[in-house]
Design an enzyme around this catalytic site. Structure first.
Site, PDB file in Angstrom:
ATOM      1  N   GLU A   1       2.200  -3.961  -2.681  1.00  0.00           N
ATOM      2  CA  GLU A   1       3.521  -4.498  -2.274  1.00  0.00           C
ATOM      3  C   GLU A   1       4.273  -3.502  -1.391  1.00  0.00           C
ATOM      4  OE1 GLU A   1       4.211  -7.413  -2.548  1.00  0.00           O
ATOM      5  OE2 GLU A   1       2.946  -8.081  -4.182  1.00  0.00           O
TER       6      GLU A   1
HETATM    7  C1  FAD Z   1      -5.449  -3.301  -6.707  1.00  0.00           C
HETATM    8  C2  FAD Z   1      -4.842  -3.800  -5.436  1.00  0.00           C
HETATM    9  C3  FAD Z   1      -4.267  -5.063  -5.407  1.00  0.00           C
HETATM   10  C4  FAD Z   1      -3.731  -5.562  -4.231  1.00  0.00           C
HETATM   11  N1  FAD Z   1      -3.262  -6.859  -4.178  1.00  0.00           N
HETATM   12  C5  FAD Z   1      -2.947  -7.400  -2.974  1.00  0.00           C
HETATM   13  C6  FAD Z   1      -2.671  -8.807  -2.848  1.00  0.00           C
HETATM   14  O1  FAD Z   1      -2.641  -9.544  -3.831  1.00  0.00           O
HETATM   15  N2  FAD Z   1      -2.441  -9.307  -1.604  1.00  0.00           N
HETATM   16  C7  FAD Z   1      -2.459  -8.527  -0.497  1.00  0.00           C
HETATM   17  O2  FAD Z   1      -2.264  -9.054   0.587  1.00  0.00           O
HETATM   18  N3  FAD Z   1      -2.710  -7.197  -0.577  1.00  0.00           N
HETATM   19  C8  FAD Z   1      -2.959  -6.633  -1.786  1.00  0.00           C
HETATM   20  N4  FAD Z   1      -3.238  -5.282  -1.878  1.00  0.00           N
HETATM   21  C9  FAD Z   1      -3.179  -4.472  -0.675  1.00  0.00           C
HETATM   22  C10 FAD Z   1      -2.005  -3.491  -0.696  1.00  0.00           C
HETATM   23  O3  FAD Z   1      -0.791  -4.164  -0.538  1.00  0.00           O
HETATM   24  C11 FAD Z   1      -2.284  -2.440   0.387  1.00  0.00           C
HETATM   25  O4  FAD Z   1      -3.343  -1.637  -0.098  1.00  0.00           O
HETATM   26  C12 FAD Z   1      -1.064  -1.594   0.699  1.00  0.00           C
HETATM   27  O5  FAD Z   1      -0.093  -2.371   1.341  1.00  0.00           O
HETATM   28  C13 FAD Z   1      -1.403  -0.399   1.571  1.00  0.00           C
HETATM   29  O6  FAD Z   1      -2.176  -0.761   2.677  1.00  0.00           O
HETATM   30  P1  FAD Z   1      -3.531   0.029   2.989  1.00  0.00           P
HETATM   31  O7  FAD Z   1      -4.328   0.052   1.735  1.00  0.00           O
HETATM   32  O8  FAD Z   1      -4.151  -0.561   4.190  1.00  0.00           O
HETATM   33  O9  FAD Z   1      -3.074   1.497   3.272  1.00  0.00           O
HETATM   34  P2  FAD Z   1      -2.648   2.080   4.723  1.00  0.00           P
HETATM   35  O10 FAD Z   1      -1.690   1.140   5.366  1.00  0.00           O
HETATM   36  O11 FAD Z   1      -3.856   2.476   5.469  1.00  0.00           O
HETATM   37  O12 FAD Z   1      -1.834   3.386   4.291  1.00  0.00           O
HETATM   38  C14 FAD Z   1      -2.473   4.641   4.039  1.00  0.00           C
HETATM   39  C15 FAD Z   1      -1.385   5.708   3.924  1.00  0.00           C
HETATM   40  O13 FAD Z   1      -0.643   5.771   5.146  1.00  0.00           O
HETATM   41  C16 FAD Z   1       0.731   5.585   4.867  1.00  0.00           C
HETATM   42  N5  FAD Z   1       1.349   4.832   5.960  1.00  0.00           N
HETATM   43  C17 FAD Z   1       0.850   3.766   6.617  1.00  0.00           C
HETATM   44  N6  FAD Z   1       1.736   3.310   7.512  1.00  0.00           N
HETATM   45  C18 FAD Z   1       2.820   4.106   7.419  1.00  0.00           C
HETATM   46  C19 FAD Z   1       4.076   4.139   8.077  1.00  0.00           C
HETATM   47  N7  FAD Z   1       4.422   3.247   9.006  1.00  0.00           N
HETATM   48  N8  FAD Z   1       4.956   5.116   7.719  1.00  0.00           N
HETATM   49  C20 FAD Z   1       4.649   6.024   6.777  1.00  0.00           C
HETATM   50  N9  FAD Z   1       3.476   6.032   6.128  1.00  0.00           N
HETATM   51  C21 FAD Z   1       2.577   5.077   6.442  1.00  0.00           C
HETATM   52  C22 FAD Z   1       0.807   4.829   3.563  1.00  0.00           C
HETATM   53  O14 FAD Z   1       2.029   5.039   2.887  1.00  0.00           O
HETATM   54  C23 FAD Z   1      -0.387   5.416   2.820  1.00  0.00           C
HETATM   55  O15 FAD Z   1      -0.009   6.604   2.195  1.00  0.00           O
HETATM   56  C24 FAD Z   1      -3.737  -4.755  -3.064  1.00  0.00           C
HETATM   57  C25 FAD Z   1      -4.287  -3.472  -3.112  1.00  0.00           C
HETATM   58  C26 FAD Z   1      -4.858  -3.006  -4.263  1.00  0.00           C
HETATM   59  C27 FAD Z   1      -5.508  -1.645  -4.254  1.00  0.00           C
END
Ligand code: FAD
Length: 594
Positions: A436
């Site tokens: 989220e």
């Molecule tokens: C168990 C689990 C359940 C989930 N359930 C759902 C679901 O039901 N539906 C759904 O759609 N998604 C779901 N997700 C996805 C989840 O919302 C994302 O993993 C999350 O939003 C982070 O995206 P990412 O994993 O691509 O990380 P990334 O976006 O690659 O981020 C990696 C790091 O970079 C940082 N970062 C990235 N962009 C910025 C920025 N602009 N400024 C500062 N820091 C930044 C982040 O804070 C993080 O520390 C789920 C994930 C997990 C692991």
């Protein structure tokens, strides 16, 4: 394995003393009484304790499995889910016209916390279903509302939130899933990852809320639309039709919440998954934010819930574990008598209570935004809820992780061993600061949208309340509370200075406030949580003066507020320095030199 006791007394204390339950109920009408709310809460507590909590540890060990294209949830999940449906628990905050109970979001916050304390992996299904319901209520057409809402509100069908793709996580503007118009519907194709409860058999249908891009859409955020994609198509008469072209491909192996199925989902492998546009093309992200704000409050509550669970677990262990002679004792005794164990437990307890109060105040603001009598008052409610949303999500989850870590520490070596359950709470809570929207994404929202849009007006108004209370606690005839007032005033000054700095530095170099955004969020959470603790102390003091029969509870409230003022609020001083003096250094080292 320790059980779970619903913290009903503290919840009710927050309802009545801090979050304004009674005025909210009077806005809803005479059917909604405090007695009704107490009955609902007590019943929810029993279900959480007796039905949902016993499944937590076995569910963690068993996990969810994908077998022959179907997701099998852990043993006991189905009857527990049916219990929630029978009691209309998912419909608690939704309007009666769709079959809901029409109770306040404030009460829903408490039940949401109860399910998550009892079993977070299980509770996720309810959070996402409520999020999908919320989005359709606010953005769906009349036809979509009639078709989907009654069964989503009842929980007969569940809902999902389908945003993330391999290349689109925090940056949803990068979504590539396609939506091609065909007559009255769209054909959706693409792969989504990490979809919570993306598939399972607990409900007869699953309503996926999917972000996708139409072929001629502009790049970026403005090209994204929101679609309803049912697992089974729904006929005109409401009966279920053909299986839609959407399937689970695999389930993730995770650090925690093992029993929550996190699915890779494929849309449109064959002819294309049939999807129905919600609202207008290009406004998908805006609609999804409605769902996300609701879900973000619920995830913040997961932080509170798991911190509460970890605290109960640690307290039980500390009372039983005999180790060493405490200072001043002649016999070996329980570890709770060692000052440092007492410090750990008090830290946990005070943070849990502060987080709960702040999260419930946000939920109450949502009720005011929905039900207040004038446009202006509704607007004020919404502004407060909007402002608190990233703080509750970010601070309560980050703090929940620290509290669960302290819970492991209280157990010593046994905390690292799975049998006690302390380790599971720590593993389970870790995800809450990621999904989220990560803490950084919440912090960006805080500085760019919530502070930036009104130049800190809502924040400063809130801080003015903090200051006023602090000053009155120092001055009034409450010498027992003066120390809390002094600590609050000091913390207030730090928070105000940090906000002023963030607003001013944005004009010089946008990277400066960005580098300070997470410490600022933690600073505001710490101070606003402290404000709720100070309010708690004042209320408890008044109840004692009236001769309350709950002397122990009220005395503990005041002591806990003192503890928070002396052990947690001083973090505000360090955080302010990090914000105003540390931001420059963040980008000072070239990325190649790390
Ligand atoms: C168990 C689990 C359940 C989930 N359930 C759902 C679901 O039901 N539906 C759904 O759609 N998604 C779901 N997700 C996805 C989840 O919302 C994302 O993993 C999350 O939003 C982070 O995206 P990412 O994993 O691509 O990380 P990334 O976006 O690659 O981020 C990696 C790091 O970079 C940082 N970062 C990235 N962009 C910025 C920025 N602009 N400024 C500062 N820091 C930044 C982040 O804070 C993080 O520390 C789920 C994930 C997990 C692991």
């Amino acid at each position: 394995m320790a059980g779970f006791t619903a913290p009903l007394r503290d919840m009710e204390f927050v309802f009545t003393e801090l979050a304004g339950l009674d005025p909210i109920l009077s806005l809803l009408g005479e059917d909604y009484t405090p007695e009704l709310v107490s009955t609902v809460l007590a019943e929810g507590g029993k279900i959480a304790e007796d039905v949902v909590a016993p499944l937590n540890h076995p569910g963690d060990k068993q996990g969810a499995k994908l077998e022959n294209g179907k997701v099998r949830v852990a043993d006991g999940w189905q009857p527990a889910y049916d219990t929630l449906v029978e009691g209309n628990w998912l419909g608690l905050p939704f309007p009666q016209e769709f079959g809901g109970m029409g109770l306040p979001w404030l009460v829903n916050a408490a039940t949401s916390e109860l399910w998550a304390s009892a079993n977070t992996a299980f509770a996720l299904c309810t959070i996402l279903t409520q999020g999908a319901t919320h989005a359709i209520i606010h953005c769906g057409s009349e036809e979509q509302k009639a078709k989907y809402l009654p069964k989503l509100v009842s929980g007969e069908w569940s809902g999902t939130m389908v945003l993330t793709e391999a290349g689109a996580g925090s940056d949803l503007a990068a979504v590539r899933t396609k939506a091609v118009k065909q007559g009255d519907h769209y054909l959706i194709s693409g792969q989504k990852i990490f979809i919570t409860y993306g598939d399972h058999e607990m409900t007869s249908n699953i309503i996926h809320m999917v972000l996708a891009r139409t072929p001629d859409a502009p790049p970026g955020v403005k090209g994204i639309s929101l679609f309803i994609v049912p697992k089974y198509l729904v006929n005109e008469d409401g009966s279920l039709g053909a299986r839609n072209d959407v399937r689970p491909v695999s389930l993730e192996h995770k650090l925690g919440i093992h029993a929550s199925p996190t699915a890779v989902m494929s849309f449109g492998d064959d002819q294309g998954a049939i999807g129905y546009l919600v609202g207008e093309e290009g406004r998908g992200l805006e609609y999804m934010f409605l769902m996300m704000n609701n879900a973000r409050l619920n995830v913040g509550l997961q932080g509170v819930a798991l911190a509460e669970r970890a605290y109960q677990q640690a307290l039980g262990y500390a009372r039983e574990r005999i180790q060493g002679k405490a200072i001043g004792k002649s016999e070996r005794g329980p570890i709770i008598d060692h000052p440092d164990v007492r410090r750990l437990l008090f830290t946990m307890k005070s943070k849990v209570e502060a987080m709960r109060a702040l999260a419930y105040v946000e939920a109450a603001a949502l009720d005011l935004a929905e039900h207040e009598k004038t446009d202006e008052k509704r607007r004020q409610g919404q502004l407060l809820a909007d402002f608190l949303n990233p703080i509750v999500k970010g601070w309560c989850t980050e703090t929940g992780i620290r509290v669960a870590s302290d819970g492991v520490q209280v157990h010593g070596g046994m905390g690292f061993i799975e049998e006690t359950g302390a380790a599971q709470h720590y593993r389970d809570v870790r995800i809450t600061a990621i999904y989220e929207g990560t803490t950084a994404i919440q912090a960006n929202d805080l500085i760019n949208r919530k502070l930036g849009r009104d130049q800190g007006a809502v924040a400063k108004a809130l801080l003015a309340d903090v200051k006023a209370l602090a000053v009155s606690m120092k001055k009034d005839a409450l010498p027992e509370l003066a120390a809390i007032g002094r600590a609050m005033e000091e913390a207030h000054d730090e928070a105000l200075a940090a906000i002023e700095w963030v607003l001013a530095s944005a004009a010089q170099d946008a990277r400066l406030p960005a580098a300070a955004s997470v410490p600022l969020l933690m600073l505001l959470g710490t101070v606003l949580g402290g404000h709720q603790m100070a309010r708690s102390a004042v209320a408890a003091h008044a109840r004692l003066a009236e001769g309350s029969h709950e002397k122990d509870f009220m005395t503990a409230k005041i002591a806990t507020a003192h503890f928070y003022a002396h052990h947690v609020l001083p973090e505000a001083l360090a955080l302010r320095r990090i914000v105003t003096e540390g931001s420059n250094t963040v980008m000072s080292l070239d990325s190649a030199l790390f």
